[in-house]
Motif scaffolding. Structure first.
Motif, PDB file in Angstrom:
ATOM      1  N   ASP A 165      -8.686   6.897  -2.499  1.00 57.16           N
ATOM      2  CA  ASP A 165      -9.663   7.968  -2.371  1.00 57.16           C
ATOM      3  C   ASP A 165      -9.612   8.718  -1.048  1.00 57.16           C
ATOM      4  O   ASP A 165      -9.874   9.897  -0.998  1.00 57.16           O
ATOM      5  CB  ASP A 165     -11.075   7.404  -2.560  1.00 57.16           C
ATOM      6  CG  ASP A 165     -11.505   7.479  -4.010  1.00 57.16           C
ATOM      7  OD1 ASP A 165     -12.545   6.949  -4.327  1.00 57.16           O
ATOM      8  OD2 ASP A 165     -10.765   8.108  -4.797  1.00 57.16           O
ATOM      9  N   LEU A 196       2.431  -4.273 -10.665  1.00 62.49           N
ATOM     10  CA  LEU A 196       2.191  -2.925 -10.132  1.00 62.49           C
ATOM     11  C   LEU A 196       0.752  -2.498 -10.412  1.00 62.49           C
ATOM     12  O   LEU A 196       0.081  -1.934  -9.551  1.00 62.49           O
ATOM     13  CB  LEU A 196       3.165  -1.926 -10.763  1.00 62.49           C
ATOM     14  CG  LEU A 196       4.613  -2.015 -10.305  1.00 62.49           C
ATOM     15  CD1 LEU A 196       5.474  -1.036 -11.086  1.00 62.49           C
ATOM     16  CD2 LEU A 196       4.720  -1.719  -8.819  1.00 62.49           C
ATOM     17  N   ARG A 203       3.331   3.878  -0.819  1.00 61.96           N
ATOM     18  CA  ARG A 203       1.899   4.166  -0.765  1.00 61.96           C
ATOM     19  C   ARG A 203       1.167   3.132   0.079  1.00 61.96           C
ATOM     20  O   ARG A 203       0.187   3.431   0.755  1.00 61.96           O
ATOM     21  CB  ARG A 203       1.360   4.151  -2.201  1.00 61.96           C
ATOM     22  CG  ARG A 203      -0.103   4.437  -2.352  1.00 61.96           C
ATOM     23  CD  ARG A 203      -0.432   4.231  -3.817  1.00 61.96           C
ATOM     24  NE  ARG A 203      -1.701   3.545  -3.963  1.00 61.96           N
ATOM     25  CZ  ARG A 203      -2.760   4.074  -4.567  1.00 61.96           C
ATOM     26  NH1 ARG A 203      -2.711   5.271  -5.057  1.00 61.96           N
ATOM     27  NH2 ARG A 203      -3.859   3.394  -4.679  1.00 61.96           N
ATOM     28  N   GLN A 255       7.614   3.607  -4.973  1.00 62.09           N
ATOM     29  CA  GLN A 255       6.477   4.498  -4.696  1.00 62.09           C
ATOM     30  C   GLN A 255       5.239   3.694  -4.317  1.00 62.09           C
ATOM     31  O   GLN A 255       4.476   4.087  -3.432  1.00 62.09           O
ATOM     32  CB  GLN A 255       6.162   5.365  -5.917  1.00 62.09           C
ATOM     33  CG  GLN A 255       7.199   6.409  -6.222  1.00 62.09           C
ATOM     34  CD  GLN A 255       7.259   7.481  -5.155  1.00 62.09           C
ATOM     35  OE1 GLN A 255       6.296   7.696  -4.442  1.00 62.09           O
ATOM     36  NE2 GLN A 255       8.401   8.131  -5.032  1.00 62.09           N
ATOM     37  N   MET A 256       5.054   2.576  -5.010  1.00 65.67           N
ATOM     38  CA  MET A 256       3.892   1.739  -4.734  1.00 65.67           C
ATOM     39  C   MET A 256       3.955   1.203  -3.308  1.00 65.67           C
ATOM     40  O   MET A 256       2.981   1.250  -2.560  1.00 65.67           O
ATOM     41  CB  MET A 256       3.866   0.587  -5.746  1.00 65.67           C
ATOM     42  CG  MET A 256       2.718  -0.372  -5.597  1.00 65.67           C
ATOM     43  SD  MET A 256       1.134   0.383  -5.953  1.00 65.67           S
ATOM     44  CE  MET A 256       1.223   0.508  -7.732  1.00 65.67           C
ATOM     45  N   LEU A 307      -2.133  -1.636  -7.732  1.00 65.19           N
ATOM     46  CA  LEU A 307      -2.776  -0.320  -7.757  1.00 65.19           C
ATOM     47  C   LEU A 307      -4.280  -0.474  -7.641  1.00 65.19           C
ATOM     48  O   LEU A 307      -4.937   0.195  -6.845  1.00 65.19           O
ATOM     49  CB  LEU A 307      -2.420   0.388  -9.057  1.00 65.19           C
ATOM     50  CG  LEU A 307      -2.883   1.826  -9.168  1.00 65.19           C
ATOM     51  CD1 LEU A 307      -2.004   2.697  -8.303  1.00 65.19           C
ATOM     52  CD2 LEU A 307      -2.816   2.292 -10.602  1.00 65.19           C
ATOM     53  N   THR A 360      -7.413   9.836   0.933  1.00 72.50           N
ATOM     54  CA  THR A 360      -6.519  10.949   1.222  1.00 72.50           C
ATOM     55  C   THR A 360      -6.865  12.184   0.401  1.00 72.50           C
ATOM     56  O   THR A 360      -6.111  13.125   0.350  1.00 72.50           O
ATOM     57  CB  THR A 360      -5.049  10.564   0.983  1.00 72.50           C
ATOM     58  OG1 THR A 360      -4.983   9.870  -0.241  1.00 72.50           O
ATOM     59  CG2 THR A 360      -4.535   9.717   2.101  1.00 72.50           C
TER      60      THR A 360
END
Lengths: 264, 424
Positions: free
Chosen positions: A200, A186, A113, A109-110, A190, A202
């Motif tokens: 921010d 991670l 992103r 997921q990271m 982040l 999105t």
């Protein structure tokens, strides 16, 4: 126990009678007995003191009353890591799988992103190129991988080397260490992306994501993929040429090559 | 009454050493005096060995100064314990079951006492109240026998007051930004469709029948063309506030995410009602409370009552084996009518909630998520939860859902920041 109690009762009864009529206790030899009793009594003192020192009372686990009775989420994961690291049981295996799946999911997921595709992210995890941290990088690499990367070989020996030194000082196992490292990496990533503004922009779904940033990430991704493919190919070729006997020394050379190649 | 544990305090372990020490001294010194010390030690050890876990029979009664106080007030709780057994209760420690989401202001919910048969003792403490239904937990009793060798721990539900019902005041202190949407009711929300209103929307060619007042006369004077100005229509919003009350959401670093969600939902409801919107509430968790959107004084009263008395709004985890999340998700969707938007209050600790929100959004119910942050960073697991939650938040944002990440600051502060960002 019961016999001991009976002996005790008889002795006490004889003693009580002897206080009234001293003649009853005449059968007891006075000299020898007192030193025997003294010796036994010393043993008794030692025994009592040891029992006291070893006493470990089971204290009640009481609820929090004065403040809000909550704790932050995450204890389940910590427990799973602990069982997986210590036990050899079936449960430990299950927990290890759960921990790995969860960390992999988070890492994918990271990377998604950060602008990579899901398959590219999986590829990076398997290749161990998703981060510079050697411990975190090697975590997702399959153990029986057909194409062991040089970078990986290097990383793994590194981890093993560290383990022996670390285990002298810390009570943590390699598994615990590496999960810790993965999570730390991670977390770092982040806060990095948040600082860049990826978190921010999105907001409310407007595709405001900085085009340049996205572009550069994408090119990074393709470069990485290409790179890893290339190293794969060369590694494979090199493998087939060399014999098993020489891998000991040549392996190190190769890993150096690989490192030079893999790191832009 | 459920006995949690019978345990030995091990208080008298090793008292035999004292007995033997006296004996040793007597033998060595050849004097009978020290032997007397042994007598006491033997007596104490014998008593301890003969003791059993105490059988206590207590009546515990709890009274509160006010059953339904307002939020941010003080309520005094008085607990009276009476020994109803035949013998004396020699050593009692009582811990009252303070509602998990409330804090003790003054006094202590812990009390230590000894009670003869029929005797009673009472203690008081003061709770700070907050919105929601707050059930008291079971009272924990630790009873020891006379020698203190054995301890019995058990839990007992107190009679009398079993919960606190704190209804929100619903007086607005803030404005909650909503997504644009359309309902047939007049209100204060500007929409994307043209009509009569205040804010400029568009101009178009004059069509027969347009009202004279909406013709752009300056333009007629300049060019001779007839154009009609339309404004953004102002309509009332229809909002359902959904509070995630599942057992897993009762977490937090310092405060319960569910309790914070309830407070935020009450603030939101008050503010929306004041701006003329239609507000409904629902819980996503055991009990699944539902109050359809509405407005007016009667609806306001119903909302206040739901927050204070509906057990689904309890600010403590409810054990319910029969709760099926997917069923709750479907049930809520069936209850929603077209044109409704959702404001979801959830700490977003599992992918299921994210998936549900995305589905509601896809079904045409615009969603705003207000997510109290419950995560800490003390251990690896806690950090991982924090990372996963951040990733979920950004995934939701990517799906076009408005997300407010609510940290430790007051709800109003978060909202001001969020609305400023959204109005850009």
């Amino acid at each position: 126990m019961r016999r001991l109690l009976a002996v005790g009762v008889v002795v006490v009864a004889v003693g009580l009678v002897a206080t009234v009529a001293p003649g009853v206790a005449d059968f007891v030899p006075a000299d020898g007995l007192s030193s025997l009793v003294g010796f036994l009594a010393v043993l008794g003192v030692i025994g009592g003191v040891t029992r006291r020192a070893r006493a470990d009372p089971d204290t009640p686990d009481l609820p929090t009353l004065e403040t809000v009775a909550v704790e932050p989420p995450g204890s389940q994961f910590d427990e799973q890591v602990k069982t997986a690291a210590t036990g050899e049981t079936r449960r430990a295996g299950k927990d290890e799988t759960a921990v790995r799946t969860r960390l992999r999911e988070a890492a994918v997921q990271m990377l998604v992103r950060e602008g990579h595709s899901e398959s590219a992210a999986n590829e990076q995890l398997r290749a161990g190129t998703w981060t510079d941290d050697p411990e975190a990088a090697s975590f997702f690499v399959p153990k029986d991988s057909e194409t062991p990367q040089k970078l990986l070989a290097e990383a793994r020996t590194d981890v093993k080397g560290r383990r022996s030194v670390r285990s002298l000082f810390a009570e943590t196992t390699v598994f615990e260490r590496s999960t810790e490292r993965v999570v730390a990496v991670l977390d770092e990533r982040l806060s990095e992306t948040a600082a860049m503004g990826a978190g921010d922009v999105t907001d409310y779904g407007r595709p405001e994501r900085g085009v340049s940033a996205a572009e550069s990430e994408r090119t990074d991704a393709t470069v990485d993929a290409a790179e890893s493919e290339r190293t794969d190919a060369t590694a494979g070729a090199a493998e087939s040429e060399r014999t098993d006997a020489t891998t000991g020394t040549d392996g190190d050379e190769r890993s150096d090559d690989g490192a030079a190649e893999g790191r832009p | 009454m459920t006995v949690t544990a019978d345990r030995e305090t091990l208080r008298w372990v090793g008292v035999g050493a004292l007995a033997f020490a006296g004996l040793t001294a007597a033998v060595i010194l050849d004097a009978p005096g020290p032997l007397l010390v042994s007598v006491f030690a033997v007596a104490a050890g014998g008593l301890a060995a003969a003791s059993r876990p105490p059988e206590v029979d207590l009546a515990i009664e709890r009274a509160v100064s006010e059953q339904s106080p307002g939020p941010d007030q003080r309520t005094t709780v008085t607990v009276t314990v009476t020994n109803e057994g035949r013998g004396p209760a020699t050593d009692l420690r009582i811990l009252d079951g303070v509602p998990p989401a409330l804090t003790v202001e003054t006094g202590s919910p812990r009390h230590a006492t000894a009670l003869r048969a029929g005797e009673s003792a009472s203690f008081q403490y003061v709770l700070a109240t907050r919105v929601g239904l707050h059930p008291f937990g079971p009272t924990t009793v630790l009873a020891r026998d006379a020698t203190g060798t054995h301890e019995r721990e058990y839990e007992q539900m107190a009679s009398g007051a079993t919960e606190l019902n704190v209804a929100p005041t619903l007086d607005a202190r803030t404005t909650v930004p909503l997504r644009t949407q359309q309902t047939p009711y007049a209100g204060a929300r500007t929409t994307d469709s043209g009509g009569s209103g205040v804010e400029f929307h568009a101009t178009r060619d004059y069509q027969h029948g347009d009202p004279m007042s909406r013709i752009d006369w300056k333009r007629v004077a300049r060019t001779g063309e007839l154009t009609t100005v339309s404004f953004r229509q102002e309509r009332a919003g229809s909002v359902v506030l959904v509070v995630d009350t599942r057992a897993d959401s009762h977490v937090g670093a310092t405060d319960s995410a569910v309790a914070r969600s309830l407070e935020a939902a009450a603030t939101t409801a008050g503010s929306l009602l004041d701006s003329g919107d239609r507000v409904g509430v629902a819980t996503f968790g055991p009990g699944s409370a539902w109050l359809a959107p509405g407005s007016g004084p009667a609806h306001r009263a119903r909302l206040r009552e739901a927050f204070a008395t509906d057990s689904a709004f309890a600010a403590a985890p409810i054990e319910d084996e029969d709760f099926l999340p997917w069923l709750a998700r479907r049930r809520l969707r069936r209850r929603l009518s077209g044109g409704t938007q959702l404001v979801v209050f959830s700490p977003l600790l599992d992918p299921f909630m994210v998936e549900s929100i995305r589905r509601y959004e896809a079904h045409g119910y615009p969603v705003t998520v207000i997510s109290p942050d419950p995560t800490g960073r003390e251990t690896t697991g806690q950090t991982l939860e924090a990372v996963e939650r951040s990733l979920r938040l950004s995934r939701l944002r990517g799906a076009g859902v408005r997300v407010v990440d609510w940290g430790d600051e007051p709800f109003e502060t978060t909202l001001v920041g969020a609305s400023r960002r959204w109005s850009r």
